[in-house]
Motif scaffolding. Sequence first.
Motif, short mmCIF file in Angstrom:
data_model
loop_
_atom_site.label_atom_id
_atom_site.label_comp_id
_atom_site.label_asym_id
_atom_site.label_seq_id
_atom_site.Cartn_x
_atom_site.Cartn_y
_atom_site.Cartn_z
N PHE A 37 18.62 -31.64 77.18
CA PHE A 37 17.39 -31.99 76.48
C PHE A 37 16.17 -31.40 77.17
O PHE A 37 15.21 -30.96 76.52
N PHE A 38 16.18 -31.35 78.50
CA PHE A 38 15.03 -30.86 79.26
C PHE A 38 15.15 -29.36 79.53
O PHE A 38 16.17 -28.90 80.08
N GLU A 39 14.12 -28.63 79.19
CA GLU A 39 14.14 -27.18 79.37
C GLU A 39 14.14 -26.79 80.85
O GLU A 39 14.62 -25.72 81.23
#
Length: 323
Positions: free
Chosen positions: A58-60
């Motif tokens: 979910f987190f880049e």
Amino acid sequence: MTITSPHLGSSEAWTDAKLLFALEEVVEKELNRHLKVTKDWMPHEYVPWSDGRNFPGFFEDGEKWEPEQSKVTEIGKIALVVNLLTEDNLPSYHHEIASLFGRDGAWGTWVHRWTAEEGRHGIVMRDYLLASRAVDPDKLEQFRMAHMSEGFESDNRHSMLHSVAYVAFQELATRISHRNTGHQSGDPVCDRMLARIATDENLHMVFYRNLLGAAFQLAPDLTMQAVRDVVVNFRMPGHGMPGFERAAAQMAIGGVYNIRIHHDDVIQPVLRFLKVLDIDGLGAEGLKAQEELGLYMGGLDSEAKKFDEKLAARLARRSARGL
């Protein structure tokens, strides 16, 4: 130790329901003692949150897990996963003891209190593992799903007495496993966390051990048979998890939990405290169970000596090779 119970010779009169009722006052007494000596603690206070960072997905900016990120030894990783997966099955354990002990009165209060305290263990262990990047988080979750999807059924679900006898030993076994995992982890933060968990497990053991002692006073023959059956057929609750046999073998060699530890630090202390092998005044079935238990313990010690010798030889070979 002489038992002068009026119930001697009337083992068949004892049902689970009658034993639950007869032991209710003991449960209440032990529950009150437990609540006086136990100390609440906060799982989040034992987690190195400042070491944490995002995982990919979910987190880049997520950073992929790599083995070199872990501060924990190889045996520590193995044992931590086994210990956490064991704790993960708490919903099944709760179902088992709530079904056997009930949800009302002192029994029910204990069941819920025990479950709440045990819940902290899984919380803090998983938070530690993820924040410190001690193990592969993807594999950990895959193992959790596989293990919990299988569910759990106790070998002793047929009998309240067998269940009490089992947890008296199993809680101590879990305490020892957690404590030794901490010692072998190579991370002082992990060691401190597992020491806190081990303190809970020891108090749980004391509760069940004292309850088992009261059961000996009420129904000595049946209780002796239950202890005999449990000790002879003892299995850790995580035995059904993926790769358990290989992990257990590695933990044995690594000094986390093995047959010598099982004999010396788990089975013997409970038997000695309750003077199980010294109880007299037993009926025929109780005496037979006591004798079989004594013979089994002698055989277990012999097997432990063989293990000690093999382990010493293995360590000598590794030392000779400079490993």
